[in-house]
Design a protein around this motif. Structure first.
Motif: not given
Length: 483
Positions: A120-126, A137-139, A141-147, A278-281
């Protein structure tokens, strides 16, 4: 030694001792007691059966397709070539196969589902690129919020607070939209390739085969059998196919991938890149709970009630996905991780636990990356579309319908689908969970039994986070991005 104290190896019985294969597989699930964050070994703590090849093949096809789609979406925004996409996809297959599928989901914690791709994140990449985001940076931040979510056990808490009606509506919506989307893409490809009749013949053949497999209770064979026959039928109808990707290994140096003139050609991220993503993560991690919920439901529907020691742990899966995200992005990969649906769904239907098929999936991912040419077959349109249709979206639809068994659940399911269609599944899940837990829809008795925290505070907090994240990145219809 009592039966309860006996090990898995001591409690195993031969398949020939059972009346049916299904009975044998259910017995296997019932006697396993897989351990979290401890070494689990094949044939000592779990077995490997012929059925494990089904989710392994499905997962490998899905991995090639989804990672290639995600990396291609990034590449188109940063002006990178198709050769970059193929090379990075190969690299991601090795990262997933060697480090995370085998080490984590097969050995160290077989109660965590494999870390797949966050479709579901693919359409948000643009939008991410336009906001000044950086893949690394995205990867991170996603990892930190997930942890953080995993450590606070927020994922499993949200799963428990999602009623059956909401679960059913979410699965039905995801299944129906996915089916329609895959059929539309298949038809569009056929028209552009002057192969107009191929989708009808291939899908009709797949429907007949799937129906027969369901009748004889062999649906776990749907992915390899339907995909094989789809490929044969399409080739017989004149659809061209050839292997073009040569054997080889990708560059494994992170400094190459994050160089200013090599790999991504972006250099290492700066502080402003982390702020921009940050908001995308937050949104990516907010999407995890309904995704993980759907995958665990498949185990609950297909496993025997006594198979408590093999059910997917949502919080551990979030932890593994988070670690995989940080490490994978740090090494140079372009994948965004989530629970691996093209593995879990067929594995649950085949009545198999996570670790056996995980070992085979890791093997197939490595072989596919090294050999190269299997990637061509996995991404061939007839094989790809049929594998996703019978392996992911049709089972999602069936599972959702199984959960809507009464009028109260159907009410919650209907409103959930309505809200999903209004915005997206994250919004639909969050909003309907609030309404269901407050007793405004669905099972009133269930709502009355919940504490104030479970009834109001947690669901409303989840809704605020989801809606706020969607608003920040411009995903609420008619409302400009706040960011």
């Amino acid at each position: 030694m009592s039966i309860e104290q006996a090990t898995y190896k001591q409690r195993r019985r031969k398949a020939s001792e059972f009346e049916s294969r299904s009975a044998y597989l259910e017995h296997e699930l019932s006697i396993m007691d897989l351990k979290r964050w401890r070494v689990n070994l094949p044939f000592r703590d779990f077995g490997i059966e012929i059925e494990d090849w089904v989710p392994a093949v499905a997962a490998t096809i899905g991995k090639v397709v989804m990672v290639a789609a995600m990396v291609a979406a990034f590449a188109s925004q940063f002006g990178l070539s198709q050769e970059f996409v193929a090379e990075n996809t190969r690299f991601e297959l090795l990262i997933a196969g060697v480090i995370f599928v085998v080490f984590f989901s097969a050995i160290l914690n077989p109660l965590s589902n494999l870390a797949g791709t966050h479709g579901p994140m693919i359409p948000l990449i643009p939008l991410i690129a336009a906001a000044g985001g950086h893949p690394l940076a995205l990867g991170i931040m996603v990892g930190l919020f997930g942890l953080i979510l995993s450590a606070t056990k927020g994922g499993s808490r949200l799963v428990k607070l999602t009623g059956e009606g909401v679960r059913g509506g979410l699965l039905i919506y995801l299944g129906a939209v996915g089916l329609i989307g895959q059929l539309s893409k298949f038809e569009s490809w056929a028209i552009s390739s002057a192969q107009d009749a191929v989708p009808f013949v291939v899908i009709l053949t797949s429907i007949i085969i799937y129906a027969y497999l369901a009748k004889i209770e062999k649906r776990w064979l749907a992915i390899p059998l339907c995909s094989l026959i789809a490929g044969v039928v399409a080739f017989a109808m004149g659809v061209p196919f050839e292997f073009v990707t040569e054997p080889g290994l990708p560059n494994m140096n992170p400094f190459y991938w994050w160089g200013e003139t090599t790999g991504w050609q972006l250099g290492w991220p700066q502080l402003e890149h982390y702020i921009a993503v940050i908001p995308f993560a937050i949104l990516a991690v907010a999407m995890w709970s309904p995704d993980f919920l759907g995958h665990r439901v498949f185990q609950e529907l297909n496993y025997p009630k006594s198979a408590k020691g093999t059910l997917m742990n949502v919080d551990d899966t979030m932890a593994v996905c988070s670690i995989r995200q940080i490490v994978g992005a740090g090494l140079g990969g372009g994948n965004l991780a989530s629970s691996w649906g093209t593995y879990m769904i067929p594995a649950a239907i085949a009545k198999r636990p996570i670790p056996g098929g995980a070992l085979l999936t890791g093997l197939l991912c490595v072989l596919t990356a090294v050999l190269g040419f299997p990637m061509d077959l996995a991404m061939w349109e007839p094989v790809l579309r049929v594998a996703l249709l019978v392996g992911v979206f049709l089972p999602l639809l069936e599972a959702g319908m199984q959960m809507v068994k009464c009028s109260r659940n159907s009410q919650s399911a209907g409103i959930c689908m309505f809200a999903c269609a209004l915005v997206n599944p994250v919004f639909g899940w969050a909003l309907t969970m609030v309404l269901d837990n407050l007793g405004l829809i669905g099972n009133k008795e269930r709502a009355d039994s919940l504490s104030r925290t479970d009834k109001l505070i947690i669901p409303v907090a989840a809704l605020i986070i989801c809606v706020g994240s969607l608003a920040l990145v411009g995903q609420l219809p008619g409302i400009p991005a706040l960011l």
